[in-house]
Scaffold this active site. Sequence first.
Site, PDB file in Angstrom:
ATOM      1  N   GLY A  43      37.889  41.373  45.241  1.00  0.00           N
ATOM      2  CA  GLY A  43      37.398  42.066  44.045  1.00  0.00           C
ATOM      3  C   GLY A  43      36.472  43.203  44.469  1.00  0.00           C
ATOM      4  O   GLY A  43      36.520  43.676  45.605  1.00  0.00           O
ATOM      5  N   ARG A  44      35.604  43.595  43.547  1.00  0.00           N
ATOM      6  CA  ARG A  44      34.741  44.746  43.845  1.00  0.00           C
ATOM      7  C   ARG A  44      33.783  44.470  44.991  1.00  0.00           C
ATOM      8  O   ARG A  44      33.547  45.329  45.834  1.00  0.00           O
ATOM      9  CB  ARG A  44      33.963  45.145  42.580  1.00  0.00           C
ATOM     10  CG  ARG A  44      34.851  45.889  41.603  1.00  0.00           C
ATOM     11  CD  ARG A  44      34.227  45.970  40.243  1.00  0.00           C
ATOM     12  NE  ARG A  44      34.231  44.655  39.587  1.00  0.00           N
ATOM     13  CZ  ARG A  44      34.201  44.466  38.276  1.00  0.00           C
ATOM     14  NH1 ARG A  44      34.134  45.514  37.476  1.00  0.00           N
ATOM     15  NH2 ARG A  44      34.215  43.261  37.750  1.00  0.00           N
ATOM     16  N   ILE A  45      33.238  43.246  45.053  1.00  0.00           N
ATOM     17  CA  ILE A  45      32.316  42.942  46.162  1.00  0.00           C
ATOM     18  C   ILE A  45      33.111  42.820  47.461  1.00  0.00           C
ATOM     19  O   ILE A  45      32.686  43.317  48.504  1.00  0.00           O
ATOM     20  CB  ILE A  45      31.497  41.658  45.884  1.00  0.00           C
ATOM     21  CG1 ILE A  45      30.693  41.811  44.587  1.00  0.00           C
ATOM     22  CG2 ILE A  45      30.569  41.367  47.054  1.00  0.00           C
ATOM     23  CD1 ILE A  45      29.903  40.564  44.178  1.00  0.00           C
ATOM     24  N   ARG A  94      44.631  35.751  44.764  1.00  0.00           N
ATOM     25  CA  ARG A  94      45.749  35.225  43.976  1.00  0.00           C
ATOM     26  C   ARG A  94      46.906  36.226  43.917  1.00  0.00           C
ATOM     27  O   ARG A  94      48.060  35.874  44.005  1.00  0.00           O
ATOM     28  CB  ARG A  94      45.281  34.883  42.558  1.00  0.00           C
ATOM     29  CG  ARG A  94      45.214  33.389  42.365  1.00  0.00           C
ATOM     30  CD  ARG A  94      44.864  33.006  40.974  1.00  0.00           C
ATOM     31  NE  ARG A  94      43.624  33.655  40.537  1.00  0.00           N
ATOM     32  CZ  ARG A  94      43.134  33.571  39.318  1.00  0.00           C
ATOM     33  NH1 ARG A  94      43.764  32.882  38.407  1.00  0.00           N
ATOM     34  NH2 ARG A  94      42.001  34.166  38.995  1.00  0.00           N
ATOM     35  N   ARG A 109      30.763  30.535  46.298  1.00  0.00           N
ATOM     36  CA  ARG A 109      30.122  29.391  45.662  1.00  0.00           C
ATOM     37  C   ARG A 109      30.331  28.198  46.574  1.00  0.00           C
ATOM     38  O   ARG A 109      31.379  28.091  47.224  1.00  0.00           O
ATOM     39  CB  ARG A 109      30.753  29.094  44.297  1.00  0.00           C
ATOM     40  CG  ARG A 109      30.378  30.063  43.186  1.00  0.00           C
ATOM     41  CD  ARG A 109      28.915  29.892  42.769  1.00  0.00           C
ATOM     42  NE  ARG A 109      28.539  30.778  41.681  1.00  0.00           N
ATOM     43  CZ  ARG A 109      27.934  31.955  41.849  1.00  0.00           C
ATOM     44  NH1 ARG A 109      27.651  32.400  43.062  1.00  0.00           N
ATOM     45  NH2 ARG A 109      27.591  32.682  40.795  1.00  0.00           N
ATOM     46  N   ASP A 115      25.583  31.072  52.475  1.00  0.00           N
ATOM     47  CA  ASP A 115      24.575  31.541  51.515  1.00  0.00           C
ATOM     48  C   ASP A 115      24.561  30.633  50.285  1.00  0.00           C
ATOM     49  O   ASP A 115      23.673  30.724  49.450  1.00  0.00           O
ATOM     50  CB  ASP A 115      24.897  32.983  51.079  1.00  0.00           C
ATOM     51  CG  ASP A 115      23.822  33.579  50.169  1.00  0.00           C
ATOM     52  OD1 ASP A 115      22.623  33.417  50.475  1.00  0.00           O
ATOM     53  OD2 ASP A 115      24.174  34.188  49.142  1.00  0.00           O
ATOM     54  N   GLU A 142      23.180  23.159  45.106  1.00  0.00           N
ATOM     55  CA  GLU A 142      21.934  23.921  45.316  1.00  0.00           C
ATOM     56  C   GLU A 142      20.835  23.442  44.382  1.00  0.00           C
ATOM     57  O   GLU A 142      21.124  23.105  43.238  1.00  0.00           O
ATOM     58  CB  GLU A 142      22.205  25.403  45.063  1.00  0.00           C
ATOM     59  CG  GLU A 142      23.125  25.989  46.091  1.00  0.00           C
ATOM     60  CD  GLU A 142      23.589  27.393  45.734  1.00  0.00           C
ATOM     61  OE1 GLU A 142      22.989  28.031  44.860  1.00  0.00           O
ATOM     62  OE2 GLU A 142      24.553  27.847  46.358  1.00  0.00           O
ATOM     63  N   HIS A 179      20.887  31.220  49.040  1.00  0.00           N
ATOM     64  CA  HIS A 179      21.597  31.931  47.954  1.00  0.00           C
ATOM     65  C   HIS A 179      20.868  33.221  47.579  1.00  0.00           C
ATOM     66  O   HIS A 179      20.347  33.349  46.471  1.00  0.00           O
ATOM     67  CB  HIS A 179      21.761  31.024  46.726  1.00  0.00           C
ATOM     68  CG  HIS A 179      22.790  31.537  45.750  1.00  0.00           C
ATOM     69  ND1 HIS A 179      23.506  30.726  44.921  1.00  0.00           N
ATOM     70  CD2 HIS A 179      23.225  32.793  45.469  1.00  0.00           C
ATOM     71  CE1 HIS A 179      24.324  31.438  44.171  1.00  0.00           C
ATOM     72  NE2 HIS A 179      24.161  32.720  44.487  1.00  0.00           N
ATOM     73  N   GLY A 237      22.231  36.485  48.024  1.00  0.00           N
ATOM     74  CA  GLY A 237      23.120  37.649  48.054  1.00  0.00           C
ATOM     75  C   GLY A 237      22.601  38.860  47.302  1.00  0.00           C
ATOM     76  O   GLY A 237      22.628  39.984  47.806  1.00  0.00           O
TER      77      GLY A 237
HETATM   78  C1  8YV Z   1      22.721  35.277  41.914  1.00  0.00           C
HETATM   79  C2  8YV Z   1      25.219  35.327  42.211  1.00  0.00           C
HETATM   80  O1  8YV Z   1      21.926  35.082  43.027  1.00  0.00           O
HETATM   81  O2  8YV Z   1      25.709  37.029  40.695  1.00  0.00           O
HETATM   82  C3  8YV Z   1      26.049  35.965  41.168  1.00  0.00           C
HETATM   83  O3  8YV Z   1      27.077  35.381  40.816  1.00  0.00           O
HETATM   84  O4  8YV Z   1      25.601  34.394  42.816  1.00  0.00           O
HETATM   85  C4  8YV Z   1      23.911  35.883  42.531  1.00  0.00           C
HETATM   86  O5  8YV Z   1      23.871  37.239  42.364  1.00  0.00           O
HETATM   87  C5  8YV Z   1      22.853  33.973  41.229  1.00  0.00           C
HETATM   88  O6  8YV Z   1      23.563  34.115  40.048  1.00  0.00           O
HETATM   89  C6  8YV Z   1      21.478  33.373  40.973  1.00  0.00           C
HETATM   90  O7  8YV Z   1      21.537  32.262  40.190  1.00  0.00           O
END
Ligand code: 8YV
Length: 326
Positions: free
Chosen positions: A157-159, A179, A236, A260, A265, A283, A285
């Site tokens: 995807g974009r990331i 997919r 995730r 990460d 969590e 976590h 990111g």
């Molecule tokens: C956040 C992330 O750290 O955007 C997301 O889906 O995993 C992160 O950017 C997370 O949502 C924090 O709860």
Amino acid sequence: MAGDKPDVLLVGNKKPVIVKGLEDKVTLHVPVDAPDKEAFLKSIADKVRAIAVCYTNERIDAAFMRRFPKLELVSSFGVGYDHVDAKWAGAHGITVTNTPGVLNEEVADTALGLLLCTVREFPQAERFVRAGKWEQGQYPLTKATLRNRTVGLVGMGRIGQAIARRLEAFGVPVVYHARNPQSGVKYKYYPKLIDMAHDVDTLMLIVPGGIATQNMINAEVLKALGPNGILINMARGSVVDEPALIEALKNRTIYSAGLDVFAKEPHVPKELLEMEHVVLFPHLGSSTVVTRAAMDQLVVDNILAWAAGKPPLTPVPETPWPPKRG
Ligand code: 8YV
């Protein structure tokens, strides 16, 4: 909206950008301040028309949304929205929004940081200096290097694309599994994850969480990745069969992992904490002040657009705008 201020429930932390952005325009209900949360929710259930979800492990599932018969919008913080049952929401005329786009480059930076830390053992080397061990001798040469690696991205995807651009600049070949092949993406596409895992030595995960991707990195995939293999998880915790990963790391079925995200969590399994050859991040990111503020603002802007009778800015694919109301 007929000029009235809509009632909005804030689930999760009271983030200043979100509270300041909303408090004048909507009637904001904040259970985190209430002495009895259940009683508080009951007292407002009939009024709530939107929910802002931020920084919380709470699940916005069917049972929760059902409590609010007038619910129209769930504006969720984060690009990932696996904590919201968007399919159920879509089927019940409720729109779900997330915060895509504004965090792409930040998360991609973190992904490269975690990859470099894992391959070159930078956190371990830093611990070595702090422990005063340099006086006694050099930190051992690292066996792994980026120089002969191919990264298989799981998700494009974009990331994923922002990560791939960075890897290209590092001179690291990229292939991917998703997919479906992504239009406009030139990297080699693998329809089957297991085939890609056989061909590469580094897997980087950047797919959405949820049922469709649950435990997709299992013992078989880790075996295919092999003894030189490195797994980087920026997606995730649910995407990886965590006990299988722990086994694979213990038995050296794979070489190392940079994580990460984790299955439960903020709990991190003791076995991982005790391993010297893995790198563990909490976590983080997207977690810079600037990027988190942009994400918070998008939570606000989605609600304000809806409150003004306009389409929310970033509805998720399961709940296209305008909603279908039964
Ligand atoms: C956040 C992330 O750290 O955007 C997301 O889906 O995993 C992160 O950017 C997370 O949502 C924090 O709860």
